[in-house]
Scaffold this motif. Sequence first.
Motif, PDB file in Angstrom:
ATOM      1  N   ALA A  10       0.840  -1.201   0.000  1.00  0.00           N
ATOM      2  CA  ALA A  10       0.000   0.000   0.000  1.00  0.00           C
ATOM      3  C   ALA A  10       0.875   1.251   0.000  1.00  0.00           C
ATOM      4  O   ALA A  10       0.610   2.220  -0.724  1.00  0.00           O
ATOM      5  N   PHE A  11       1.938   1.239   0.803  1.00  0.00           N
ATOM      6  CA  PHE A  11       2.871   2.370   0.845  1.00  0.00           C
ATOM      7  C   PHE A  11       3.529   2.604  -0.507  1.00  0.00           C
ATOM      8  O   PHE A  11       3.628   3.740  -0.988  1.00  0.00           O
ATOM      9  N   PRO A  62       3.814   9.604  -1.502  1.00  0.00           N
ATOM     10  CA  PRO A  62       3.225  10.716  -0.747  1.00  0.00           C
ATOM     11  C   PRO A  62       3.516  10.596   0.745  1.00  0.00           C
ATOM     12  O   PRO A  62       3.381   9.527   1.339  1.00  0.00           O
ATOM     13  N   GLY A  63       3.938  11.707   1.343  1.00  0.00           N
ATOM     14  CA  GLY A  63       4.134  11.745   2.782  1.00  0.00           C
ATOM     15  C   GLY A  63       5.365  11.042   3.300  1.00  0.00           C
ATOM     16  O   GLY A  63       5.507  10.862   4.514  1.00  0.00           O
ATOM     17  N   VAL A  64       6.268  10.642   2.425  1.00  0.00           N
ATOM     18  CA  VAL A  64       7.452   9.918   2.886  1.00  0.00           C
ATOM     19  C   VAL A  64       8.311  10.825   3.762  1.00  0.00           C
ATOM     20  O   VAL A  64       8.397  12.039   3.540  1.00  0.00           O
ATOM     21  N   THR A  65       8.922  10.251   4.776  1.00  0.00           N
ATOM     22  CA  THR A  65       9.772  11.001   5.689  1.00  0.00           C
ATOM     23  C   THR A  65      11.194  10.477   5.628  1.00  0.00           C
ATOM     24  O   THR A  65      11.454   9.393   5.103  1.00  0.00           O
ATOM     25  N   VAL A  66      12.121  11.261   6.182  1.00  0.00           N
ATOM     26  CA  VAL A  66      13.514  10.855   6.238  1.00  0.00           C
ATOM     27  C   VAL A  66      13.634   9.635   7.133  1.00  0.00           C
ATOM     28  O   VAL A  66      13.032   9.569   8.206  1.00  0.00           O
TER      29      VAL A  66
END
Length: 253
Positions: free
Chosen positions: A131-132, A238-242
Amino acid sequence: MTDIKPGHPAVADLATWQAARDALLVREKAHTREGDAIAAARRRLPMVEFDGTVEVTGPDGPVPFIDLFQGRDELVVYKHMWYDGAPHQGQCEGCTNAAWHLRDAAYLNARGVSFAVVTTGRWPEVAAYTAFMGYTQPWYSVRGVDGPAGGDMGVLATYLRVGDRTFLTYSTTGRGNEALNPTFALLDMTAYGRGEEWEDQPDGRPEGRHPCWYWRTEADGSPSWGPASRPVPQWTRPGVTVAATLGRDGHCH
């Protein structure tokens, strides 16, 4: 005007370039014909029957492996390596590379061939990961399933269905998996190639790095295999973070 530096291809007029290109084309055609001959031999391999009713787990729960054919006679499966409990950024970068490049099997389907990805991960983890990543191809967990349906991961395999009987017809791994990835073939056409240290490069070309060095990057796009890196396609999600950790030990691709 920018100077041509040592290590760049030699500059020539079009006629000289065309003559060199024509000479290389002879070798390329021979390579193509040898590839055709190998494919013909591949089609003549024997096949191995196995139990197609063995259960694998997908979005609808346990299903028999034969369901992966989706009613078609042939099936191509990529077997995706998995790190239990690792966060998304810690999953296999090489398998991410392979799975990312075939996101739609429409042309395989038109030829009567289905495509699926299997992995040994627990289904809840696999479902969250797919899903990610935004994957649209079918994924299944083969946790606890032996080969030919399960077995070793990092493998590309093909199967044949004859009625209710299922057969393994071919499998490959390592660089054999490059069939899934047109990026390699395109890089091989460029002046600098893949930029990997094993390549035969003319003198003066940029020094190659370790194999697959560009498969993980940090947020700024810098190639890195450190704990702050992710497989390259993840930065488009979308919305990925470090990332802060890979959640696994070792270097694998």
